[in-house]
Design a protein around this motif. Structure first.
Motif, PDB file in Angstrom:
ATOM      1  N   THR A 263     -10.807   3.522 -83.803  1.00 32.02           N
ATOM      2  CA  THR A 263      -9.523   3.767 -84.479  1.00 32.02           C
ATOM      3  C   THR A 263      -9.425   5.134 -85.160  1.00 32.02           C
ATOM      4  O   THR A 263      -8.437   5.402 -85.846  1.00 32.02           O
ATOM      5  N   LYS A 264     -10.423   6.008 -84.981  1.00 29.49           N
ATOM      6  CA  LYS A 264     -10.441   7.276 -85.705  1.00 29.49           C
ATOM      7  C   LYS A 264      -9.805   8.426 -84.928  1.00 29.49           C
ATOM      8  O   LYS A 264      -9.735   9.550 -85.444  1.00 29.49           O
ATOM      9  N   GLY A 265      -9.363   8.189 -83.715  1.00 32.80           N
ATOM     10  CA  GLY A 265      -8.686   9.232 -82.953  1.00 32.80           C
ATOM     11  C   GLY A 265      -9.593  10.299 -82.386  1.00 32.80           C
ATOM     12  O   GLY A 265      -9.112  11.359 -81.968  1.00 32.80           O
ATOM     13  N   TYR A 266     -10.896  10.078 -82.362  1.00 34.97           N
ATOM     14  CA  TYR A 266     -11.813  11.062 -81.794  1.00 34.97           C
ATOM     15  C   TYR A 266     -11.564  11.213 -80.290  1.00 34.97           C
ATOM     16  O   TYR A 266     -11.013  10.328 -79.644  1.00 34.97           O
ATOM     17  N   PRO A 267     -12.037  12.313 -79.682  1.00 34.61           N
ATOM     18  CA  PRO A 267     -12.023  12.399 -78.222  1.00 34.61           C
ATOM     19  C   PRO A 267     -12.969  11.369 -77.617  1.00 34.61           C
ATOM     20  O   PRO A 267     -13.948  10.951 -78.252  1.00 34.61           O
ATOM     21  N   LEU A 268     -12.681  10.969 -76.382  1.00 32.39           N
ATOM     22  CA  LEU A 268     -13.479   9.974 -75.677  1.00 32.39           C
ATOM     23  C   LEU A 268     -14.237  10.647 -74.542  1.00 32.39           C
ATOM     24  O   LEU A 268     -13.653  11.373 -73.735  1.00 32.39           O
ATOM     25  N   LEU A 269     -15.540  10.394 -74.479  1.00 37.21           N
ATOM     26  CA  LEU A 269     -16.385  10.808 -73.369  1.00 37.21           C
ATOM     27  C   LEU A 269     -16.596   9.600 -72.461  1.00 37.21           C
ATOM     28  O   LEU A 269     -16.877   8.507 -72.950  1.00 37.21           O
ATOM     29  N   ILE A 270     -16.479   9.780 -71.160  1.00 39.19           N
ATOM     30  CA  ILE A 270     -16.663   8.688 -70.210  1.00 39.19           C
ATOM     31  C   ILE A 270     -17.804   9.053 -69.272  1.00 39.19           C
ATOM     32  O   ILE A 270     -17.838  10.150 -68.707  1.00 39.19           O
ATOM     33  N   SER A 271     -18.751   8.131 -69.102  1.00 42.45           N
ATOM     34  CA  SER A 271     -19.840   8.364 -68.158  1.00 42.45           C
ATOM     35  C   SER A 271     -20.246   7.054 -67.515  1.00 42.45           C
ATOM     36  O   SER A 271     -19.854   5.970 -67.940  1.00 42.45           O
ATOM     37  N   GLY A 272     -21.059   7.171 -66.463  1.00 39.54           N
ATOM     38  CA  GLY A 272     -21.417   6.018 -65.642  1.00 39.54           C
ATOM     39  C   GLY A 272     -20.587   6.006 -64.366  1.00 39.54           C
ATOM     40  O   GLY A 272     -19.540   6.652 -64.270  1.00 39.54           O
ATOM     41  N   GLY A 273     -21.058   5.263 -63.377  1.00 40.50           N
ATOM     42  CA  GLY A 273     -20.411   5.252 -62.070  1.00 40.50           C
ATOM     43  C   GLY A 273     -18.967   4.819 -62.096  1.00 40.50           C
ATOM     44  O   GLY A 273     -18.155   5.275 -61.281  1.00 40.50           O
ATOM     45  N   CYS A 274     -18.597   3.933 -63.033  1.00 42.40           N
ATOM     46  CA  CYS A 274     -17.193   3.517 -63.123  1.00 42.40           C
ATOM     47  C   CYS A 274     -16.301   4.641 -63.646  1.00 42.40           C
ATOM     48  O   CYS A 274     -15.079   4.538 -63.575  1.00 42.40           O
ATOM     49  N   GLY A 275     -16.901   5.717 -64.139  1.00 39.14           N
ATOM     50  CA  GLY A 275     -16.134   6.896 -64.513  1.00 39.14           C
ATOM     51  C   GLY A 275     -15.525   7.605 -63.318  1.00 39.14           C
ATOM     52  O   GLY A 275     -14.694   8.502 -63.491  1.00 39.14           O
ATOM     53  N   LEU A 276     -15.913   7.200 -62.104  1.00 37.12           N
ATOM     54  CA  LEU A 276     -15.271   7.722 -60.898  1.00 37.12           C
ATOM     55  C   LEU A 276     -13.983   6.985 -60.571  1.00 37.12           C
ATOM     56  O   LEU A 276     -13.300   7.331 -59.605  1.00 37.12           O
ATOM     57  N   ASN A 277     -13.644   5.943 -61.352  1.00 37.30           N
ATOM     58  CA  ASN A 277     -12.401   5.199 -61.140  1.00 37.30           C
ATOM     59  C   ASN A 277     -11.246   6.002 -61.742  1.00 37.30           C
ATOM     60  O   ASN A 277     -10.998   5.974 -62.951  1.00 37.30           O
ATOM     61  N   CYS A 278     -10.536   6.732 -60.885  1.00 37.34           N
ATOM     62  CA  CYS A 278      -9.503   7.664 -61.360  1.00 37.34           C
ATOM     63  C   CYS A 278      -8.326   6.944 -62.001  1.00 37.34           C
ATOM     64  O   CYS A 278      -7.667   7.495 -62.895  1.00 37.34           O
ATOM     65  N   GLU A 279      -8.044   5.718 -61.544  1.00 31.54           N
ATOM     66  CA  GLU A 279      -6.957   4.968 -62.154  1.00 31.54           C
ATOM     67  C   GLU A 279      -7.305   4.617 -63.598  1.00 31.54           C
ATOM     68  O   GLU A 279      -6.487   4.781 -64.508  1.00 31.54           O
ATOM     69  N   TRP A 280      -8.505   4.106 -63.818  1.00 31.39           N
ATOM     70  CA  TRP A 280      -8.926   3.779 -65.177  1.00 31.39           C
ATOM     71  C   TRP A 280      -8.936   5.030 -66.052  1.00 31.39           C
ATOM     72  O   TRP A 280      -8.542   4.985 -67.220  1.00 31.39           O
ATOM     73  N   ASN A 281      -9.392   6.162 -65.520  1.00 30.70           N
ATOM     74  CA  ASN A 281      -9.412   7.394 -66.303  1.00 30.70           C
ATOM     75  C   ASN A 281      -8.000   7.782 -66.748  1.00 30.70           C
ATOM     76  O   ASN A 281      -7.790   8.200 -67.888  1.00 30.70           O
ATOM     77  N   ARG A 282      -7.047   7.659 -65.839  1.00 31.60           N
ATOM     78  CA  ARG A 282      -5.654   7.949 -66.194  1.00 31.60           C
ATOM     79  C   ARG A 282      -5.183   6.995 -67.293  1.00 31.60           C
ATOM     80  O   ARG A 282      -4.486   7.389 -68.233  1.00 31.60           O
ATOM     81  N   ARG A 283      -5.541   5.737 -67.178  1.00 32.51           N
ATOM     82  CA  ARG A 283      -5.131   4.763 -68.202  1.00 32.51           C
ATOM     83  C   ARG A 283      -5.700   5.145 -69.568  1.00 32.51           C
ATOM     84  O   ARG A 283      -5.007   4.999 -70.589  1.00 32.51           O
ATOM     85  N   TRP A 284      -6.958   5.594 -69.616  1.00 31.94           N
ATOM     86  CA  TRP A 284      -7.532   5.985 -70.901  1.00 31.94           C
ATOM     87  C   TRP A 284      -6.760   7.147 -71.513  1.00 31.94           C
ATOM     88  O   TRP A 284      -6.538   7.189 -72.722  1.00 31.94           O
TER      89      TRP A 284
END
Length: 525
Positions: A263-284
């Motif tokens: 809830t602090k509004g920080y930037p989000l880092l995404i890693s792991g193989g599911c980070g290749l899911n471009c739809e989920w990345n757009r949703r984030w």
């Protein structure tokens, strides 16, 4: 201080850092140079990587793993899981008679520090991190002092669940109990686009309720023989509907946790193989929970050696940020080739653009290869983006399923003309809605694409080719798919490229400053 780092097991990688300059020297992936996908570290990769260093490194770093991957109890070095006490191994080792520092940290930490070290956010800016991969589905917070807090595990084995779902419907899947295919998770992501929008029906909800609980492992296809989706076929409409419902439910689980706890509004880092899911990345990006979202190009295990090296640098120097280029892989090998049936021309961007506009399919090789699994303009196959027939031809060339999408590459300044997300996407990791109906070859069944954007600074040669193509066609967009034999890493030597071009029917290829055209009689169409 020089650090060399090794990622054991699948997606084997060797990375080197200059800690004094806080800079990535290289990241060599074992599968590149036409080795099988997901290869472990090869002797040739070790020799080539060692040859790039002018002295024995000061630190040897080894990523943690397990003899049995995510499920084994016998650790390699620091092991697979863990953040706190016991998640690092620090000591000395001897190499060629010289004592050097030895460092190891867990595989979990390698994902975390890869995404942090490569991110554009300055050192000391607090960040949230999401690791979702075969085994991990967790959120973290990294504070201004580089202290890591584990915020919670949302789900175990999200990537494995994706792969299991694909195997359930695939009659060709016959692996032993407890095994999945690494490539199946990505295929399921592509199939989700074919699913119809709607709430889960009773059968879909039953499988969602079975798959999503975090303690479900191991589960195999044979445990689901009574499912109505067992061997139904991966392109069956009932199964693509299921794939979409399960994927949506998985994302909803992570989003619900994030909305409550991050809830602090920080930037989000995404890693792991599911980070290749471009739809989920757009949703984030669209949740507006975070000030920004960063996904490294090597978000899967190909980035783990970099992450362990960054973690070692953090341990010895206190710094965890590095300068880097996505083109830090192996240099191209220009070995002997047979010129029979080849026309060789000096590279002329207008000539290549004219060939592409005439529906020629061209291999494109420049500089060092990309780190991570996506071809980003140095080991690419390029084609005009206008025809469904081109999409079909490219999938035949790649020997891939017809449902697989072909990605576009676009001039960065023009992305808002053709796609609905007008922000740079240099690593092809975000979905966009296609606005330009002319781009039939790169428009997926649901109207989306995962575009790579290119600026002059990022890749000047690809930028020039796109500019020349735009001058002739009115559109600064091309099809861009990876240059590789089916089931292998990027092609990285001239003899392999020529053999590939003749076998699959490329019309020509560019290597650095030369354009090679194949005569019709010398290639398969």
């Amino acid at each position: 201080m020089k650090i060399i780092s090794f990622k054991p097991d699948h997606d084997g990688t060797i990375a080197a850092l200059d800690a004094s300059a806080a800079e990535l020297i290289y990241s060599y992936e074992a599968e590149k140079d036409s080795f099988p996908r997901y290869s472990t570290i090869t002797p040739s990769a070790v020799l080539e990587a060692a040859g790039r260093l002018d002295a024995i490194p000061d630190v040897i770093a080894l990523g943690g793993w397990s003899i049995m991957g995510t499920t084994g109890e016998r650790p390699i070095a620091a092991g697979y899981y863990g953040l706190g006490q016991g998640s690092e191994v620090v000591g000395e080792t001897t190499i060629f008679g010289r004592k050097v520092n030895f460092y190891s940290s867990t595989h979990e930490r390698s994902h975390l520090w890869c995404s942090y070290g490569l991110s554009p956010f300055p050192l000391g800016i607090p960040c949230y991190a999401l690791i979702w991969e075969g085994g991990l589905g967790d959120f973290y917070e990294i504070d201004e002092r580089l202290q890591v807090v584990h915020l919670g595990r949302v789900m175990e084995n999200p990537g494995i669940k994706y792969a299991l779902l694909y195997a359930l419907a695939d009659p060709k899947f016959t692996f032993p109990k407890g095994h999945t295919r690494r490539e199946d998770a990505g295929k399921l992501m592509a199939l989700c686009a074919y699913g119809q929008i709607g709430s889960p029906d009773r059968d879909e909800q039953a499988l969602i309720d079975l798959l999503l609980p975090s303690d479900l492992y191991p589960l195999s296809k044979e445990d689901l023989q009574n499912s109505p989706y067992y061997n139904i076929g991966v392109t069956h409409q009932r199964f693509t509907n299921l794939a979409r419902r399960v994927s949506d439910a998985m994302f909803h689980s992570f989003h619900t946790f994030a909305k409550k706890n991050l809830t602090k509004g920080y930037p989000l880092l995404i890693s792991g193989g599911c980070g290749l899911n471009c739809e989920w990345n757009r949703r984030w990006v669209e949740t507006n929970l975070f000030s920004d979202v960063f996904i490294p190009p090597c978000t899967n295990d190909t980035g783990s050696a970099i992450g362990t090296a960054v973690d070692a640098m953090r341990h010895f120097t206190g710094n965890a940020k590095i300068k880097w280029s996505v083109y830090s892989g192996q240099p191209f090998v220009f070995d002997e080739i047979d010129h029979t049936g080849l026309e060789v021309h000096p590279l002329d961007y207008n000539q290549v653009a004219s060939a592409l506009l005439a529906d020629k399919v061209i291999g494109w090789v420049q500089g060092n290869c990309e780190i991570g699994p996506r071809a980003l303009g140095n080991r690419s196959i390029l084609a005009a983006p206008f025809s469904k027939a081109t999409h079909e031809r490219l999938n035949r060339i790649k020997n891939r399923e017809a449902f697989r999408p072909i990605a576009p590459v676009c001039l960065e300044q023009d992305v808002g003309l053709h796609f609905d997300l007008a922000r740079p996407s240099p690593h092809m990791l975000l979905f966009q809605k296609v606005l330009d109906r002319r781009l039939e070859a790169v428009t997926h069944v649901d109207g989306t694409a995962r575009a790579q954007t290119v600026s002059r600074e990022q890749n000047p040669r690809l930028f020039q080719l796109l500019t020349s193509f735009k001058a002739k066609s009115g559109v600064g967009v091309l099809c861009n798919t990876s240059l590789n034999f089916n089931g292998a890493g990027f092609i990285n030597r001239a003899s392999d490229l020529l053999a590939y071009a003749r076998a699959v029917g490329l019309d020509g290829f560019v290597i650095h400053d030369n354009f090679y055209l194949l005569q019709t009689t010398s290639r398969t169409t």
